[in-house]
Design a protein around this motif. Structure first.
Motif, PDB file in Angstrom:
ATOM      1  N   GLU A  23      -1.304   2.176  -0.476  1.00 57.83           N
ATOM      2  CA  GLU A  23      -2.610   2.754  -0.915  1.00 57.83           C
ATOM      3  C   GLU A  23      -3.151   3.940   0.015  1.00 57.83           C
ATOM      4  O   GLU A  23      -3.716   4.891  -0.436  1.00 57.83           O
ATOM      5  CB  GLU A  23      -3.627   1.569  -0.593  1.00 57.83           C
ATOM      6  CG  GLU A  23      -3.365   0.331  -1.299  1.00 57.83           C
ATOM      7  CD  GLU A  23      -3.908   0.441  -2.908  1.00 57.83           C
ATOM      8  OE1 GLU A  23      -4.754   1.177  -3.091  1.00 57.83           O
ATOM      9  OE2 GLU A  23      -3.189  -0.355  -3.735  1.00 57.83           O
ATOM     10  N   VAL A  39      -1.795   6.152 -11.126  1.00 57.60           N
ATOM     11  CA  VAL A  39      -0.671   5.324 -10.791  1.00 57.60           C
ATOM     12  C   VAL A  39       0.660   6.187 -10.212  1.00 57.60           C
ATOM     13  O   VAL A  39       1.131   6.922 -10.766  1.00 57.60           O
ATOM     14  CB  VAL A  39      -0.260   4.376 -11.816  1.00 57.60           C
ATOM     15  CG1 VAL A  39       1.025   3.255 -11.254  1.00 57.60           C
ATOM     16  CG2 VAL A  39      -1.353   4.009 -12.535  1.00 57.60           C
ATOM     17  N   PHE A  40       1.085   5.693  -8.848  1.00 55.91           N
ATOM     18  CA  PHE A  40       2.415   6.201  -8.353  1.00 55.91           C
ATOM     19  C   PHE A  40       3.361   5.486  -9.028  1.00 55.91           C
ATOM     20  O   PHE A  40       3.669   4.318  -9.042  1.00 55.91           O
ATOM     21  CB  PHE A  40       2.323   6.002  -6.790  1.00 55.91           C
ATOM     22  CG  PHE A  40       3.510   6.648  -6.265  1.00 55.91           C
ATOM     23  CD1 PHE A  40       3.783   8.065  -5.873  1.00 55.91           C
ATOM     24  CD2 PHE A  40       4.656   5.663  -6.041  1.00 55.91           C
ATOM     25  CE1 PHE A  40       4.788   8.240  -5.211  1.00 55.91           C
ATOM     26  CE2 PHE A  40       5.785   6.235  -5.448  1.00 55.91           C
ATOM     27  CZ  PHE A  40       5.862   7.575  -5.081  1.00 55.91           C
ATOM     28  N   GLY A  78       1.783  -5.178  -7.479  1.00 54.88           N
ATOM     29  CA  GLY A  78       2.439  -4.280  -6.397  1.00 54.88           C
ATOM     30  C   GLY A  78       2.403  -2.939  -6.535  1.00 54.88           C
ATOM     31  O   GLY A  78       3.362  -2.152  -5.921  1.00 54.88           O
ATOM     32  N   LEU A  79       1.785  -2.472  -7.751  1.00 59.58           N
ATOM     33  CA  LEU A  79       1.748  -0.893  -7.783  1.00 59.58           C
ATOM     34  C   LEU A  79       0.826  -0.395  -7.105  1.00 59.58           C
ATOM     35  O   LEU A  79      -0.277  -0.894  -6.745  1.00 59.58           O
ATOM     36  CB  LEU A  79       1.803  -0.819  -9.363  1.00 59.58           C
ATOM     37  CG  LEU A  79       3.013  -1.079 -10.398  1.00 59.58           C
ATOM     38  CD1 LEU A  79       2.325  -1.368 -11.606  1.00 59.58           C
ATOM     39  CD2 LEU A  79       3.808   0.190 -10.331  1.00 59.58           C
ATOM     40  N   VAL A  80       0.944   1.064  -6.628  1.00 52.55           N
ATOM     41  CA  VAL A  80      -0.225   1.553  -6.271  1.00 52.55           C
ATOM     42  C   VAL A  80      -1.000   2.623  -7.153  1.00 52.55           C
ATOM     43  O   VAL A  80      -0.396   3.214  -8.065  1.00 52.55           O
ATOM     44  CB  VAL A  80       0.538   2.857  -5.243  1.00 52.55           C
ATOM     45  CG1 VAL A  80      -0.767   3.711  -4.581  1.00 52.55           C
ATOM     46  CG2 VAL A  80       1.198   2.015  -4.234  1.00 52.55           C
ATOM     47  N   ALA A  81      -2.169   2.039  -7.375  1.00 50.26           N
ATOM     48  CA  ALA A  81      -3.018   2.427  -8.255  1.00 50.26           C
ATOM     49  C   ALA A  81      -4.458   2.947  -7.765  1.00 50.26           C
ATOM     50  O   ALA A  81      -4.902   1.845  -7.280  1.00 50.26           O
ATOM     51  CB  ALA A  81      -2.952   1.638  -9.524  1.00 50.26           C
ATOM     52  N   THR A 138      -2.518  -3.325  -9.340  1.00 48.54           N
ATOM     53  CA  THR A 138      -2.249  -3.172  -7.880  1.00 48.54           C
ATOM     54  C   THR A 138      -1.763  -4.617  -7.531  1.00 48.54           C
ATOM     55  O   THR A 138      -1.073  -5.091  -6.688  1.00 48.54           O
ATOM     56  CB  THR A 138      -3.578  -2.828  -6.959  1.00 48.54           C
ATOM     57  OG1 THR A 138      -4.737  -3.535  -7.600  1.00 48.54           O
ATOM     58  CG2 THR A 138      -3.666  -1.223  -7.059  1.00 48.54           C
ATOM     59  N   PHE A 145      -1.345   7.143  -0.849  1.00 54.08           N
ATOM     60  CA  PHE A 145      -1.467   7.852  -2.102  1.00 54.08           C
ATOM     61  C   PHE A 145      -2.543   8.790  -2.458  1.00 54.08           C
ATOM     62  O   PHE A 145      -3.752   8.582  -2.082  1.00 54.08           O
ATOM     63  CB  PHE A 145      -1.497   6.598  -3.090  1.00 54.08           C
ATOM     64  CG  PHE A 145      -1.278   7.009  -4.420  1.00 54.08           C
ATOM     65  CD1 PHE A 145      -0.454   7.761  -5.037  1.00 54.08           C
ATOM     66  CD2 PHE A 145      -2.193   6.601  -5.116  1.00 54.08           C
ATOM     67  CE1 PHE A 145      -0.282   7.950  -6.278  1.00 54.08           C
ATOM     68  CE2 PHE A 145      -2.525   6.869  -6.548  1.00 54.08           C
ATOM     69  CZ  PHE A 145      -1.384   7.944  -7.162  1.00 54.08           C
TER      70      PHE A 145
END
Lengths: 433, 142
Positions: free
Chosen positions: A378, B7-8, B62-65, B59, A381
Motif C-alpha cells: 500500500e 489496482v496494481f 491481498g491485492l493492492v488497491a 485489499t 503504490f
C-alpha cells in the motif's frame, strides 16, 4: 569517558600481538593435553604445540565448525571433567541436536569481565540501572548481561524478555537507565508504550545495548528517535561465550572486539584467503583463554569487515562492522559475492519500510542473472505508472551501485513471494536446476 | 465526488480474471475499466457501483488497491462534444494525469472521466463553466 580496562583496551598493537601469541601457544598446549576432540583434529592437521612460533602460524591450525559441536553432542567438546563445569547452556536445536556450551568458574569470570567491558564501552557505570530484557535461561543473552552488570557494579533488574507492560512500568518506576534486549523488541516496546499513552521519549533510558539479531543503521535511527536514547550494537555468540564478544561505543565506528581473549581473523569464506583491512569476509574466532570448551578458529558464518586504527574513544581494540551477511546465504553471481542483506538494506533506504523481496538467480546462455522481485505494498503504490517506473529504476540503480552487478528489478503483487513459517524464502537459485 | 479504484497488477495471464471474479461474486457491477501497461506490471482502473466495498474486497484478498477521486463530466455524444471540455481545461491550465471515456446512450450522452491533482478545485471550475458533472450516486446508478 572512563575506560574500564585501559591496559588492555588501549594496548599497543605490538603489546596485543605478543599477548595473543603467548596465549595461543598456551591454548594449543592446553588442548593437546586436555581435549580429546582437538587431539584428533591437531593430529590430522599435523600441527604440534611447538609449531606455533608466531601469530601467523594461526593459519596452520584447523577450523572448527558448528557441525563439530552438534556431532559431539552433548559433552564431546569439553576439555575439562564435569566436576569442573559450572554452567551449561544449549541452543534450541530446532534443526537436530542442540548446540551445547559450557563454562568453568573461571570461564564465568571471563564472561563477566568481557560483558562488564561491553556495558562500560556503551557508557554504563556503577550508577546505572540495567533493565535486562534478554531471555534468562538456556539462552546465553540473559545471564551474560547479568554477570557483566554485576561485575561492573551496576544495578541489574533481571526482568528477562516479554511482559511488555511490566517492562514499561518498572522502567518508569525504577528509573532504568540502560535497556538490554533485541533491537526489534526495543522498537516493539516503544510502540506499546505509545499505545498505552506513555511517551517513550520521556523514559529514563539513556542507552540501549541491543543485539542477538542483525540490524541496520536505519533501524538504529528509528529506535533512537523513538526512545530519545543512544542505541548501540553488541555482538556475541554462545559458541564463543555468549554476549560480550564485541561492543559498539557511542562513536558508532564499529564494534570493539575483545581480541585479547577472542582472537579474530577475517577470511574469504570460499578460498580461505585472509581479507585485507576493510575487506569483507567471514569472522573466525579463536577463544584464547577459555577452559571448559575452548574453540580453535571457529567459523562464525558472520560476514564483517575489520579495522585496526585507534577509535575516537581512545581504544585500540580492533573494530568489526555490523554483520553484513551470513555465509550460509551468500550467493556468488558472476564471481561477485552477494548477500541478500545488502539488497535488503538498499530497499530499506528506498522505501523506509521493511520490504518483502525475493532474489531469483538464473543462468541464461551461460551468463548468471539476478532478478530482484519487490512486493508493492500500500505504502509503495502509486496509481501513476510513471511513478512506479521511477521507483523501479531507483531501486535498480541503487542495488547496482552497491553490488557492482547488473540486476533486473521486478515489481510484484503483495504476498506473491512464498512464505514458510512466516519467513519469506529470499533466494531462488535456478542455476543448478 | 466519484471514486475510481486503482489496482496494481502483474502482467500475467489470469490476473484480470481474478479481479473480476472477486467483484462478480460480491455483486459489484463494473461501469468502466482501463488498463495501463508497463511491461511486467500494469495499473487497472475501475468505476464500479460500490467503490468502497469493491476496494475492501480487493485489499482483503491481498491485492493492492486504492480509491482515487475523479471528475466525471457529462458529454453530448456528437462530434465536438469533447472539444469544449478540452478548451476549458486548457484555458484554466489544468493538466490531466489520466483520462478515459465511455458512452452512456449511443447518440445521446457519454461520460469523460479525468484524474487531476486537485479534483475538488477542478469540479468547481467546470461547474462554473456550465458543465454537467456526475456525482457519486449519478455515476454508479447510471
Amino acid at each position: 569517558m572512563k575506560i574500564l580496562d585501559e591496559k588492555i583496551e588501549c594496548i599497543s598493537s605490538e603489546g596485543m600481538r605478543s599477548l595473543q601469541l603467548e596465549r595461543l601457544q598456551r591454548l594449543v598446549e592446553y588442548l593437546t593435553k586436555n581435549s580429546q576432540f582437538y587431539q584428533g583434529k591437531l593430529e590430522e592437521t599435523g600441527v604440534a604445540a611447538g609449531d606455533i612460533r608466531e601469530l601467523s602460524d594461526l593459519t596452520r591450525l584447523p577450523f572448527t565448525v558448528k557441525a563439530d559441536l552438534r556431532d559431539n553432542y552433548p559433552f564431546g567438546m569439553f576439555a575439562v571433567p564435569m566436576r569442573e563445569i559450572a554452567e551449561i547452556h544449549a541452543s534450541s536445536g530446532t534443526t537436530g541436536n542442540p548446540t551445547v556450551v559450557a563454562y568453568t568458574k573461571k570461564d564465568i569470570e571471563l564472561w563477566s569481565m568481557v560483558m562488564a567491558r561491553a556495558i562500560s564501552i556503551a557508557g554504563g557505570t556503577p550508577d546505572d540501572i540495567v533493565q535486562n530484557a534478554y531471555g534468562y535461561g538456556l539462552f546465553t543473552g540473559g545471564l551474560g548481561v547479568h554477570y557483566g552488570a554485576l561485575e561492573l557494579g551496576a544495578s541489574v533488574v533481571p526482568i528477562s524478555s516479554g511482559g511488555t507492560k511490566r517492562q514499561l512500568k518498572l522502567m518508569h518506576d525504577f528509573g532504568s537507565t540502560i535497556i538490554t534486549c533485541t533491537p526489534s523488541y526495543a522498537l516493539f516496546m516503544a510502540e506499546e508504550a505509545r499505545e498505552m499513552g506513555y511517551d517513550p521519549r520521556k523514559s529514563p533510558l539513556k542507552v540501549g545495548i541491543l543485539g542477538a539479531e542483525p540490524w541496520s543503521d536505519n533501524l538504529r535511527r528509528e529506535i533512537e528517535a523513538a526512545w530519545d536514547m543512544t542505541a548501540l550494537d553488541i555482538y556475541g555468540l554462545s559458541e564463543i561465550i555468549g554476549p560480550g564478544v564485541a561492543q559498539e561505543c557511542p562513536y558508532k565506528n564499529g564494534l570493539h572486539i575483545f581480541s585479547d581473549v577472542f582472537l579474530p581473523e577475517i577470511i574469504d569464506p570460499v578460498t580461505g584467503r585472509v581479507a585485507e583491512e576493510g575487506e569483507s569476509g567471514e569472522l573466525i574466532i579463536t577463544t584464547l583463554t577459555k577452559e571448559a570448551m575452548p574453540l580453535l578458529r571457529y567459523r562464525t558464518g558472520d560476514i564483517v569487515t575489520i579495522s585496526h586504527g585507534t577509535c575516537e574513544c581512545g581504544r585500540t581494540l580492533p573494530r568489526i562492522s555490523k554483520i553484513l551477511g551470513r555465509t550460509d546465504d551468500m550467493l556468488i553471481i558472476r564471481g561477485i559475492n552477494v548477500f541478500p542483506s545488502q539488497i535488503e538494506s538498499v530497499l530499506l533506504q528506498v522505501e523506509g519500510a521493511r520490504p518483502h523481496y525475493q532474489l531469483v538467480v538464473d543462468r541464461i546462455r551461460g551468463l548468471d542473472t539476478l532478478e530482484v522481485q519487490v512486493e508493492v505494498g500500500e505504502e509503495l503504490f502509486s496509481d501513476e505508472i510513471k511513478q512506479l517506473q521511477g521507483l523501479k529504476e531507483k531501486i535498480r540503480k541503487e542495488i547496482e551501485s552497491v553490488l557492482a552487478l547488473v540486476v533486473d528489478v521486478k515489481l510484484v503483487e503483495p504476498k506473491t513471494i512464498a512464505r514458510s513459517m512466516g519467513k519469506a524464502k529470499r533466494v531462488i537459485d535456478r542455476r543448478s536446476a | 465526488m466519484p471514486h475510481q479504484i486503482s489496482v496494481f497488477m502483474e502482467n500475467r495471464p489470469g490476473k484480470l480474471e481474478r479481479v473480476t471474479d472477486l467483484l462478480a461474486d460480491q455483486g459489484i457491477n463494473i461501469r468502466a475499466i482501463t488498463i495501463t501497461d508497463s511491461g511486467d506490471f500494469g495499473i487497472l482502473k475501475l468505476l464500479v457501483n460500490d467503490p468502497g466495498k469493491a476496494c475492501d474486497i480487493l485489499t482483503g484478498n491481498g491485492l493492492v488497491a486504492v480509491l482515487k477521486e475523479v471528475v466525471a463530466i457529462r458529454v453530448i455524444d456528437s462530434p465536438g462534444g469533447l472539444r469544449d471540455i478540452g478548451a476549458t481545461l486548457t484555458r484554466h491550465r489544468i493538466n490531466i494525469d489520466d483520462a478515459y471515456g465511455f458512452v452512456l446512450r449511443s447518440g445521446q450522452s457519454a461520460v469523460f472521466v479525468i484524474q487531476v491533482i486537485n479534483p475538488e478545485e477542478v469540479e468547481v471550475i467546470l461547474k462554473n463553466e456550465g458543465f454537467s458533472l456526475l456525482g457519486e450516486k449519478d455515476l454508479y446508478q447510471l
